[in-house]
Design a protein around this motif. Structure first.
Motif, short mmCIF file in Angstrom:
data_model
loop_
_atom_site.label_atom_id
_atom_site.label_comp_id
_atom_site.label_asym_id
_atom_site.label_seq_id
_atom_site.Cartn_x
_atom_site.Cartn_y
_atom_site.Cartn_z
N GLN A 1 0.83 -1.20 0.00
CA GLN A 1 0.00 0.00 0.00
C GLN A 1 0.87 1.25 0.00
O GLN A 1 0.56 2.24 -0.67
N CYS B 1 0.72 4.12 -2.83
CA CYS B 1 0.53 5.54 -2.50
C CYS B 1 1.63 6.39 -3.11
O CYS B 1 1.36 7.48 -3.64
N ILE C 1 -7.13 6.02 -0.23
CA ILE C 1 -7.08 4.56 -0.43
C ILE C 1 -7.65 3.83 0.79
O ILE C 1 -8.40 2.86 0.64
N ALA C 2 -7.32 4.29 1.97
CA ALA C 2 -7.86 3.68 3.19
C ALA C 2 -9.38 3.79 3.22
O ALA C 2 -10.09 2.81 3.52
N LEU D 1 -11.39 4.23 0.62
CA LEU D 1 -11.92 3.42 -0.47
C LEU D 1 -12.01 1.95 -0.05
O LEU D 1 -13.03 1.29 -0.27
N GLN D 2 -10.95 1.45 0.55
CA GLN D 2 -10.94 0.05 1.00
C GLN D 2 -12.04 -0.21 2.01
O GLN D 2 -12.77 -1.22 1.91
N MET D 3 -12.19 0.67 2.97
CA MET D 3 -13.23 0.49 3.99
C MET D 3 -14.63 0.51 3.38
O MET D 3 -15.48 -0.30 3.74
N GLU D 4 -14.86 1.40 2.43
CA GLU D 4 -16.18 1.50 1.80
C GLU D 4 -16.49 0.29 0.93
O GLU D 4 -17.63 -0.19 0.90
N ILE D 5 -15.48 -0.24 0.23
CA ILE D 5 -15.70 -1.45 -0.57
C ILE D 5 -16.05 -2.62 0.35
O ILE D 5 -16.98 -3.38 0.08
N VAL D 6 -15.33 -2.75 1.45
CA VAL D 6 -15.59 -3.83 2.41
C VAL D 6 -17.00 -3.69 2.98
O VAL D 6 -17.78 -4.66 3.02
#
Length: 143
Positions: free
Chosen positions: A33, A37, A55-56, A58-63
């Protein structure tokens, strides 16, 4: 550019079973990561910390979306879709939460990504298997 090597596999089924030769991707270490970045920050007007934060998030929202059963479509990549791996049963009454084995995420690249995959180049790379010891090598002299 994708590097590949030749590997042998034992194929036990089919019309012509036996030892076969296949091409396989030569994988290097995954991009971390932090490296991602750095690359995004260098390719954009965003600072490293801004990219890291985005990015953090985005990852949380996808999960979160996948955990609530929603698919996530990313224009440059494709579609992340949750699905269930289940046991088939004979009647509707038997189909309950106990028949769900696990939840998985399926990724399907979009057409743009698929088109780029069709045009990727390949280069052969000789790979020494991990742990290989050359039988012809001279052993080191220990004083």
């Amino acid at each position: 550019m994708i590097y590949y090597t030749k590997v042998t596999r034992n194929v036990p089924v089919g019309y012509n079973p036996g030892q076969k030769f296949l091409c396989a991707i030569v994988r290097s270490a995954p991009i971390s990561q932090e490296q991602l970045c750095d690359r995004v920050a260098a390719a954009s007007s965003l600072a490293y910390n801004d990219v890291l934060s985005a990015i953090a998030a985005l990852q949380m929202e996808i999960v979160e979306a996948c955990l609530s059963g929603q698919s996530v479509q990313l224009d440059q990549l494709g579609l992340f879709t949750p699905y269930l791996n289940v046991k088939a049963v004979e009647t509707a009454e038997e189909a309950d939460v106990t028949t769900i084995k696990r939840t998985k995420i399926n990724f399907v690249p979009n057409q743009r990504f698929k088109n780029r995959l069709k045009t990727v180049g390949y280069t052969y790379k000789e790979v020494i298997p991990k742990g290989y010891v050359d039988p012809n090598a001279t052993p080191p002299v220990i004083p």
